[in-house]
Design a protein around this motif. Sequence first.
Motif, mmCIF file in Angstrom:
data_model
loop_
_atom_site.group_PDB
_atom_site.id
_atom_site.type_symbol
_atom_site.label_atom_id
_atom_site.label_comp_id
_atom_site.label_asym_id
_atom_site.label_seq_id
_atom_site.Cartn_x
_atom_site.Cartn_y
_atom_site.Cartn_z
ATOM 1 N N GLY A 132 -7.593 0.313 -0.080
ATOM 2 C CA GLY A 132 -5.944 0.683 -0.655
ATOM 3 C C GLY A 132 -5.532 0.213 -2.090
ATOM 4 O O GLY A 132 -5.416 1.052 -3.462
ATOM 5 N N PHE B 64 -6.184 3.018 -5.217
ATOM 6 C CA PHE B 64 -4.711 3.014 -6.526
ATOM 7 C C PHE B 64 -4.769 2.346 -8.228
ATOM 8 O O PHE B 64 -4.646 3.188 -9.045
ATOM 9 N N THR C 193 0.759 -1.346 -0.003
ATOM 10 C CA THR C 193 0.266 0.062 -0.029
ATOM 11 C C THR C 193 0.570 1.564 -0.201
ATOM 12 O O THR C 193 0.700 1.965 -0.440
ATOM 13 N N THR C 194 2.377 1.366 0.275
ATOM 14 C CA THR C 194 2.825 2.255 0.941
ATOM 15 C C THR C 194 3.714 2.729 -0.469
ATOM 16 O O THR C 194 3.677 3.815 -0.845
ATOM 17 N N GLN D 70 2.215 1.707 -3.716
ATOM 18 C CA GLN D 70 1.284 2.296 -4.243
ATOM 19 C C GLN D 70 0.902 3.940 -4.235
ATOM 20 O O GLN D 70 0.262 4.483 -4.865
ATOM 21 N N VAL D 71 0.685 4.514 -2.237
ATOM 22 C CA VAL D 71 0.646 5.714 -2.336
ATOM 23 C C VAL D 71 1.924 6.386 -3.023
ATOM 24 O O VAL D 71 1.576 7.137 -3.659
ATOM 25 N N ILE D 72 2.676 6.251 -2.676
ATOM 26 C CA ILE D 72 4.225 6.458 -3.553
ATOM 27 C C ILE D 72 4.456 6.732 -5.413
ATOM 28 O O ILE D 72 4.102 7.914 -5.988
ATOM 29 N N TRP E 22 -5.233 -2.611 3.560
ATOM 30 C CA TRP E 22 -4.598 -3.059 1.807
ATOM 31 C C TRP E 22 -6.206 -3.098 0.986
ATOM 32 O O TRP E 22 -5.486 -3.282 -0.574
ATOM 33 N N PHE F 81 1.499 6.704 -6.657
ATOM 34 C CA PHE F 81 0.107 7.204 -7.133
ATOM 35 C C PHE F 81 0.087 8.533 -7.144
ATOM 36 O O PHE F 81 -0.713 9.412 -7.980
ATOM 37 N N VAL F 82 1.229 8.956 -5.998
ATOM 38 C CA VAL F 82 1.805 10.464 -6.240
ATOM 39 C C VAL F 82 2.652 10.585 -7.417
ATOM 40 O O VAL F 82 1.933 11.903 -8.453
#
Length: 186
Positions: A103, A107, A15-16, A18-20, A100, A22-23
Amino acid sequence: MQPPPDNPWYALLYTTAQVIGFVLLLAITRAEGYGTWRGAFRSIYTGGLGRREILYAFAALGAAFMLWWPINLMLSALGMSWPKWGYSTSGLNAVPVAIWALGAAFFEEGFFRGYSIPRLNKAVGTAGALLITSAAFAAIHLRFCPALSVYIFFWALIAGGLFLYTKSTWSCFLYHAANNVIVDFL
């Protein structure tokens, strides 16, 4: 590499990542001419989530679940098995699995349906966009098992069709999130 199956907190690493990602995707979209972060977000997460989109999301999910049985029979006949996978969701383990599951839906739908299909559609047409995004979506699920990845290809075709029909990334998010909650918790 598969994280240890006995520790669901490792799911938050995915998930982390994916966040990166996505940004970075929002930054790329912003650079494409959408100006603001809000404009970039709105270019990916399109449409609404009214009664119509909710109905179609659950109808698509029903179709995907009905498709699982014949695909499972075909793959079993070919000797491809479905190993047990997933994390324990008992007690506090439910927290990282829920993060998870939701998220990933958020994403992945933003990237595969909201971002990729419209851009690929311009380059290779609707059928090409659906096939390419579904194949790529199936490929990222190879980490679970090849048999699941085959099914996921068809699951993603349904998600892509849902996106094209409803013009709503949010309906795809609901389709994906409901699927993940059912698969991971039920």
